[in-house]
Design an enzyme around this catalytic site. Structure first.
Site, PDB file in Angstrom:
ATOM      1  CB  SER A 107      -1.036   0.074   1.098  1.00  0.00           C
ATOM      2  OG  SER A 107      -2.042  -0.962   0.938  1.00  0.00           O
ATOM      3  CE  LYS A 110      -4.509   1.781  -0.431  1.00  0.00           C
ATOM      4  NZ  LYS A 110      -3.890   0.374  -0.324  1.00  0.00           N
ATOM      5  CB  SER A 165      -4.233   0.942   4.131  1.00  0.00           C
ATOM      6  OG  SER A 165      -3.470   0.783   2.735  1.00  0.00           O
TER       7      SER A 165
END
Length: 327
Positions: A107, A110, A165
């Protein structure tokens, strides 16, 4: 004849002194950005290079100087496969290990998603979520709890991305941006524009996919660029927020970045700013963290340390401590 020779020598000496003084007074030339075929090369995080030295002429006065402090040894016990410590302002790499090694980012990717999509939609814009928005969310994904038919502001969705997340929040925002694949392609183009050549994007949320990789260097770059955006900086540094959709219409959510929230046995790091943590079975634990001390901001990236409880946070803290001391 003797008088002419003495006069010539005197004149020559005075000329040499004048030339030496003029040269020493000249400023060091500005470093031009390296180019290739007339185009500026993209920014890359690179080790600091010393300024061009002033010219030294025979007989010229040499000023006293203090020698550069020797680089401190990196802290012992860092098990991560790759890491970097980078000055957030200048991009200078204070220290690193295999900073361009291509690994699954989880993640932390991101951050690139936010760099690409965040500027496009105002925070107060409202989205009523459809079934199509949530289609394809990967099994076992981290979720913030987006519900079909529920209305969310764009700010709600970004808090879902940064604090929890939430891959469901990423899917909604990607659909608003033209779709999943279109967003992945746009992220890839954004990475290349920034000079992040170690990164290959397959999924905007960082969910494991064949061929999806990034590096400690590229992830640090994404964080540095993101922190220049006030909205990015605010979201990635938010510890707690309320989120729509609970039994009473809203519920509390806490940032999963333990270095920021000070939860689950990890102390909040002094001066912590953000940025983003991640985990998948392929990537292991990953983390980008930024902290400020004495007016200086450092970004640390830690990728896949050995499987010890909270190792990614402990190693990031150790590297930040070292970086602030190393200068």
């Amino acid at each position: 004849m003797g008088t002419d020779t003495a006069s010539t020598r005197t004149t020559g000496t005075l000329t040499a002194i004048a030339v030496a003084g003029a040269l020493l007074a000249l400023p060091a030339p500005a470093h031009a950005a390296p180019t290739t075929q007339g185009r500026a090369l993209p920014e890359r995080s690179a080790p600091h290079t010393a300024a061009w030295p002033e010219p030294v002429l025979p007989g010229a006065f040499l000023p006293s100087f203090s020698p550069r402090r020797p680089a401190a040894a990196a802290p012992a016990g860092i098990s991560a496969k790759a890491w970097t410590v980078t000055d957030a302002t200048t991009g200078r790499v204070v220290g690193s290990k295999q900073q361009h090694r291509q690994l699954a980012p989880a993640s932390t990717l991101k951050t690139l998603f936010a760099l690409t999509v965040l500027p496009k939609f105002p925070a107060d814009m409202v989205r009523t979520v459809t079934a199509a928005d949530l289609k394809g969310v990967g099994e076992g994904s981290s979720l913030v709890g987006i519900k079909k038919g529920q209305r969310y502001t764009v700010a709600d969705l970004w808090r879902g991305v940064f604090l929890r997340s939430g891959n469901d929040a990423v899917h909604v925002l990607a659909n608003m941006n033209g779709g999943w694949q279109a967003t992945a392609k746009e992220m890839q183009a954004k990475a290349r524009t920034l000079g992040a050549d170690d990164t290959t994007v397959k999924t905007p949320d960082g969910y494991d996919a064949a061929g999806q990789v990034s590096s400690a260097s590229d992830l640090a770059l994404f964080a540095r660029k993101g922190l220049q955006n006030a909205d990015f900086a605010r979201y990635c540094g938010t510890v707690r927020a309320t989120f729509p959709g609970g039994a009473k219409g809203a519920r509390a959510i806490v940032n999963t970045n333990r270095m920021l929230s000070g939860t689950s046995g990890v102390k909040r790091y002094p001066g912590i700013i953000g940025v983003k943590n991640g985990y998948t079975s392929k990537a292991g634990n990953t983390l980008i963290a930024a902290a400020k001390r004495n007016g200086r901001t450092l970004v640390v990236t830690v990728l896949d340390p050995k499987n010890r409880k909270n190792a990614v946070y402990k190693e990031a803290a150790a590297l930040l401590n070292w970086g602030f001391k190393a200068g």
